[in-house]
Scaffold this motif. Structure first.
Motif, short mmCIF file in Angstrom:
data_model
loop_
_atom_site.label_atom_id
_atom_site.label_comp_id
_atom_site.label_asym_id
_atom_site.label_seq_id
_atom_site.Cartn_x
_atom_site.Cartn_y
_atom_site.Cartn_z
N ARG A 187 -51.39 133.23 11.78
CA ARG A 187 -51.76 132.40 10.63
C ARG A 187 -53.15 132.82 10.11
O ARG A 187 -53.36 132.92 8.91
N ALA A 188 -54.06 133.09 11.04
CA ALA A 188 -55.41 133.50 10.62
C ALA A 188 -55.36 134.82 9.85
O ALA A 188 -56.09 135.00 8.85
N LEU A 189 -54.52 135.74 10.30
CA LEU A 189 -54.39 137.02 9.58
C LEU A 189 -53.85 136.78 8.17
O LEU A 189 -54.40 137.30 7.19
N ILE A 190 -52.79 136.00 8.08
CA ILE A 190 -52.09 135.82 6.80
C ILE A 190 -52.94 135.02 5.82
O ILE A 190 -53.00 135.33 4.63
N GLN A 191 -53.63 134.01 6.30
CA GLN A 191 -54.33 133.12 5.36
C GLN A 191 -55.68 133.66 4.91
O GLN A 191 -56.31 133.06 4.03
N GLY A 192 -56.13 134.79 5.48
CA GLY A 192 -57.41 135.29 4.99
C GLY A 192 -57.88 136.61 5.57
O GLY A 192 -58.43 137.44 4.85
#
Lengths: 229, 237
Positions: free
Chosen positions: B222-227
Motif C-alpha cells: 500500500r505504501a508503494l502504491i499510494q506514494g
C-alpha cells in the motif's frame, strides 16, 4: 465516521465474467459493514426463480434478501407469492428481463405488492422512473447505480419524485454526494456498493469522509435504508 | 506520504462536476492526507492546451508543494513543452483522436519526461497494446498507463502486455476500478509497478483513494502504491 453501516446493494453467488467473491460476508467484515441487502447472481445471470430460491434459503441475519421480480409472465406466479416470501424489498431488472417497467402488468403488480423497489438506472431511464413514481406516488423507489455522468438527470428525477431515493456508491464525481445531499437531504440518499462487481472500498472510504453533519452521515450509512425497509 | 498521480482541475462538457476548483481539491486532500496531486487542466485536455497549461501552472504556483503539473500535449496543435517546473506530459489520445503510437507524439518522447496517458482497452486510440509498443520504442521514458485500460475486463490483459516493460506503470483511477482489482494488479505486475491516481476532480478524490486505502494489500505494498513509487519515479526520494 458512522456507527453502523448497511450496504443496500450487494450480490451473492458467482458471475459469468469474472472470478469474484461469491459470499459477501468476509468483505463486509473487513470493511465494517454490518448488514447488506443482497440479490442472488442466478437471478441476474441465469434464472430469476432459481436465484430467488437460493436467496431465500440463505436465512442469515446479516443478509437482507432482495429477490428479483419479473411481473406478468415471469417470476413469481403472482403478487401473493411475494407476500409469502416475507421480504422487505424487491428488485426489478426491466432491461435484463425484457419487460415494460411502466406497462399495465408491472404497475398492477407493484401496487399490489406494495414493497420498496430497487432498480439499477442502467436497467431503465429517468423518464421511465419518473412515470413509475408519478403513477405510484406511495411506492418507495431506490435507484441503484445512478453513476456520476447523469447527475443532472438524477436531480431532476429526485426533484419531481419525492418517493425516489438514490444509492451513492457510483455518485463519484468530486463532491457529488454532498451536492445531492444539499438539494434533497440525506434522508433521500442510501449507502450501497454493487459489490463485488462494483467497488466497495472507495464508497466505504467516502462514507467515512463525507463533508456533512454526523447525523446526515448516519442517515446515509443506515438510517435512510432502515426507514425505507 | 500519499501522492496522487492523476488529477484535474476544471469543468468537462459531458456532465456536471459540482466542485471543479483547486481550492476544493486542496480541502479534500487535507481531509484525507494527500500530500500532492499531479494535475492537468481539463481545458488543456479539451480544446486549448496552451491556455489550460498556463492555468495549471498558475494553480501549482498558488499552492506550493500541493500540485505537480502534467502539461498537456495536443499533437494537432504541436503544443510547446517545457522541461522545468512540471511532473511531465499528459496525453489523451481519445479526446485528441490521435493514436498513442502516432509519430505526431515524437516531440513528447524526445523530451524524456514522465508521460501520463489515458489508456482504454479496445480504444482505437489508446489500447494497452499501444502502450507496450511505444514503451518498447522509448525504454527511457517512464510511461504511466492512466486507468490501466479503464474497463475491468481489460485490467489483467493490460498488466500482461507491459509485464516485460519496466518503464510502464499501471495507474488506478477510473469508475470501474475496485480495491480487489488493485490488489490483483499488485499481484500480477508487482506493487512497485502500480500507482495511485484518483482522476479528481473529474471523479471524487475520496472514492479514488479509498480504493487504495481499503484494498486488501499489505502495508508495504500500500505504501508503494499510494506514494513511494511515484516519488521514486519523479526523483523525489
Amino acid at each position: 465516521m458512522p456507527k453502523y453501516v448497511i450496504d443496500a446493494h450487494r450480490l451473492i453467488g458467482p458471475v459469468p465474467f469474472d472470478d469474484l467473491p461469491t459470499d459477501p460476508r468476509d468483505e463486509m467484515d473487513r470493511l465494517g459493514i454490518g448488514l447488506a441487502c443482497v440479490t442472488h447472481t442466478l437471478s441476474l445471470y441465469s434464472d430469476p426463480k432459481a436465484g430467488n430460491e437460493a436467496l431465500l434459503a440463505l436465512d442469515n441475519p446479516r443478509l437482507i434478501p432482495v429477490p428479483v421480480v419479473v411481473p406478468g409472465a415471469g417470476e413469481p406466479d403472482g403478487p401473493d407469492e411475494v407476500a409469502a416470501w416475507g421480504v422487505r424489498m424487491i428488485r426489478l431488472c426491466p432491461e435484463r428481463h425484457r419487460f415494460d417497467l411502466t406497462g399495465p402488468w408491472t404497475l398492477r403488480w407493484l401496487a399490489e405488492i406494495g414493497l420498496p423497489v430497487a432498480i439499477d438506472l442502467d436497467e431503465t431511464s429517468p423518464a421511465q422512473l419518473r412515470h413509475l413514481a408519478e403513477h405510484l406516488p406511495e411506492l418507495p423507489l431506490l435507484v441503484l447505480n445512478p453513476g456520476y455522468r447523469r447527475l443532472r438527470a438524477l436531480a431532476e428525477l429526485m426533484a419531481e419524485a419525492p418517493n425516489v431515493r438514490a444509492e451513492i456508491g457510483t455518485v463519484n464525481t468530486q463532491g457529488g454526494v454532498e451536492w445531492l445531499a444539499a438539494r434533497f437531504g440525506a434522508e433521500r440518499l442510501v449507502f450501497g456498493t454493487g459489490a463485488p462487481v462494483s467497488d466497495d472500498c472507495g464508497p466505504r472510504f467516502l462514507l467515512d469522509h463525507l463533508d456533512l453533519p454526523e447525523k446526515d452521515i448516519e442517515r446515509i450509512a443506515a438510517g435512510t435504508l432502515e426507514a425505507l425497509l | 506520504m500519499i501522492l496522487d498521480a492523476h488529477g484535474h482541475v476544471g469543468t468537462w462538457p459531458d456532465f456536471l462536476i459540482p466542485h471543479p476548483t483547486a481550492e476544493h481539491l486542496v480541502a479534500a486532500m487535507d481531509r484525507i492526507g494527500v500530500t500532492a496531486m499531479g494535475i492537468s487542466h481539463l481545458l488543456a485536455v479539451g480544446p486549448d492546451a496552451v491556455r489550460g497549461n498556463e492555468l495549471a501552472m498558475e494553480i501549482a504556483g498558488r499552492f506550493p508543494g500541493r500540485f505537480g503539473v502534467w502539461q498537456v500535449y495536443n499533437p494537432h496543435h504541436r503544443t510547446p513543452l517545457v522541461r522545468d517546473g512540471v511532473w511531465g506530459v499528459k496525453l489523451h489520445p481519445d479526446v485528441h483522436q490521435c493514436r498513442l503510437d502516432d509519430p505526431l507524439y515524437e516531440p513528447v518522447w524526445r523530451l524524456g519526461l514522465p508521460v501520463l496517458a489515458h489508456g482504454q482497452t479496445d480504444s482505437p486510440w489508446s489500447d494497452p497494446a499501444q502502450f507496450a509498443a511505444v514503451a518498447a520504442r522509448h525504454p527511457h521514458v517512464p510511461l504511466i498507463m492512466g486507468h490501466t485500460g479503464l474497463f475491468a475486463y481489460g485490467f489483467g490483459r493490460a498488466a500482461r502486455l507491459v509485464a516485460d516493460l519496466p518503464n510502464v506503470y499501471l495507474e488506478t483511477c477510473g469508475s470501474k476500478m475496485t480495491g480487489r482489482w488493485i490488489a490483483r494488479l499488485a499481484a500480477l505486475a508487482g506493487a512497485e509497478r502500480v500507482l495511485f491516481g484518483s482522476d479528481a476532480c473529474f471523479l471524487d478524490l475520496r472514492t479514488g483513494y479509498g480504493r487504495v486505502a481499503l484494498a486488501p494489500l499489505t502495508d508495504t505494498d500500500r505504501a508503494l502504491i499510494q506514494g513511494a513509487n511515484l516519488a521514486r519515479l519523479l526523483g523525489h526520494s
